[in-house]
Design a protein around this motif. Structure first.
Motif, mmCIF file in Angstrom:
data_model
loop_
_atom_site.group_PDB
_atom_site.id
_atom_site.type_symbol
_atom_site.label_atom_id
_atom_site.label_comp_id
_atom_site.label_asym_id
_atom_site.label_seq_id
_atom_site.Cartn_x
_atom_site.Cartn_y
_atom_site.Cartn_z
ATOM 1 N N THR A 115 5.997 13.113 3.867
ATOM 2 C CA THR A 115 4.933 14.047 4.216
ATOM 3 C C THR A 115 5.405 15.490 4.309
ATOM 4 O O THR A 115 4.603 16.395 4.398
ATOM 5 N N GLU A 139 0.835 -1.208 0.000
ATOM 6 C CA GLU A 139 0.000 0.000 0.000
ATOM 7 C C GLU A 139 0.869 1.257 0.000
ATOM 8 O O GLU A 139 0.640 2.194 -0.770
ATOM 9 N N ASP A 174 -2.160 10.359 2.681
ATOM 10 C CA ASP A 174 -2.828 9.867 3.890
ATOM 11 C C ASP A 174 -2.820 8.347 3.930
ATOM 12 O O ASP A 174 -2.564 7.737 4.979
ATOM 13 N N ARG A 175 -3.116 7.719 2.782
ATOM 14 C CA ARG A 175 -3.107 6.249 2.718
ATOM 15 C C ARG A 175 -1.708 5.697 2.953
ATOM 16 O O ARG A 175 -1.527 4.689 3.640
ATOM 17 N N CYS A 187 1.073 3.983 -3.128
ATOM 18 C CA CYS A 187 0.718 5.386 -2.913
ATOM 19 C C CYS A 187 1.870 6.312 -3.301
ATOM 20 O O CYS A 187 1.654 7.339 -3.953
ATOM 21 N N THR A 196 -5.395 5.020 -7.446
ATOM 22 C CA THR A 196 -5.769 6.377 -7.841
ATOM 23 C C THR A 196 -6.186 7.178 -6.615
ATOM 24 O O THR A 196 -6.480 6.622 -5.567
ATOM 25 N N GLY A 197 -6.212 8.488 -6.785
ATOM 26 C CA GLY A 197 -6.634 9.393 -5.723
ATOM 27 C C GLY A 197 -5.903 10.710 -5.859
ATOM 28 O O GLY A 197 -4.982 10.847 -6.657
ATOM 29 N N THR A 198 -6.312 11.667 -5.057
ATOM 30 C CA THR A 198 -5.622 12.949 -5.045
ATOM 31 C C THR A 198 -4.335 12.817 -4.233
ATOM 32 O O THR A 198 -4.161 11.856 -3.477
ATOM 33 N N LYS A 199 -3.452 13.781 -4.395
ATOM 34 C CA LYS A 199 -2.196 13.739 -3.649
ATOM 35 C C LYS A 199 -2.434 13.641 -2.147
ATOM 36 O O LYS A 199 -1.841 12.774 -1.486
ATOM 37 N N PRO A 200 -3.307 14.482 -1.554
ATOM 38 C CA PRO A 200 -3.543 14.357 -0.110
ATOM 39 C C PRO A 200 -4.106 12.986 0.289
ATOM 40 O O PRO A 200 -3.717 12.425 1.311
ATOM 41 N N GLU A 201 -5.009 12.444 -0.524
ATOM 42 C CA GLU A 201 -5.577 11.118 -0.225
ATOM 43 C C GLU A 201 -4.498 10.036 -0.270
ATOM 44 O O GLU A 201 -4.435 9.172 0.610
ATOM 45 N N LEU A 202 -3.649 10.094 -1.291
ATOM 46 C CA LEU A 202 -2.597 9.090 -1.433
ATOM 47 C C LEU A 202 -1.572 9.194 -0.308
ATOM 48 O O LEU A 202 -1.125 8.183 0.236
#
Length: 92
Positions: A89, A11, A61-62, A15, A53-59
């Motif tokens: 981060t 994961e 965070d994951r 990310c 997939t996802g936005t930069k902040p979402e990725l």
């Protein structure tokens, strides 16, 4: 390497790769690629990347949640994982 640790590692890698691919410039992309290489150097025979997939902040965070999970499992080089988390981060 336990299965939960390997899943968290996959994961985190996925990310970081997605954030590097979606970077707005070559310097940002290079930063996240270097963090990914650092993670790979901790586990040279780790799991492969999977598309994500996802936005930069979402990725991010994951990825942070995955590294936190790896830390909670107590496997691997904990200090290096903490430092990697800080570098990912805070790209300054």
């Amino acid at each position: 390497m336990s299965l939960p640790y390997a899943i968290a590692l996959a994961e985190a890698r996925s990310c970081l790769a997605a954030v590097a691919d979606a970077a707005t410039d070559v310097y940002e992309s290079s930063h996240y690629e270097r963090v990914l290489i650092d993670l790979d150097s901790l586990h040279p025979f780790g799991p492969a990347l999977s598309p994500i997939t996802g936005t930069k902040p979402e990725l991010l965070d994951r990825m942070e949640a995955a590294v936190d999970h790896m830390l909670n499992l107590g496997e691997g080089d904990l200090l290096s994982l903490e430092l990697l988390l800080v570098r990912a981060t805070d790209p300054r």
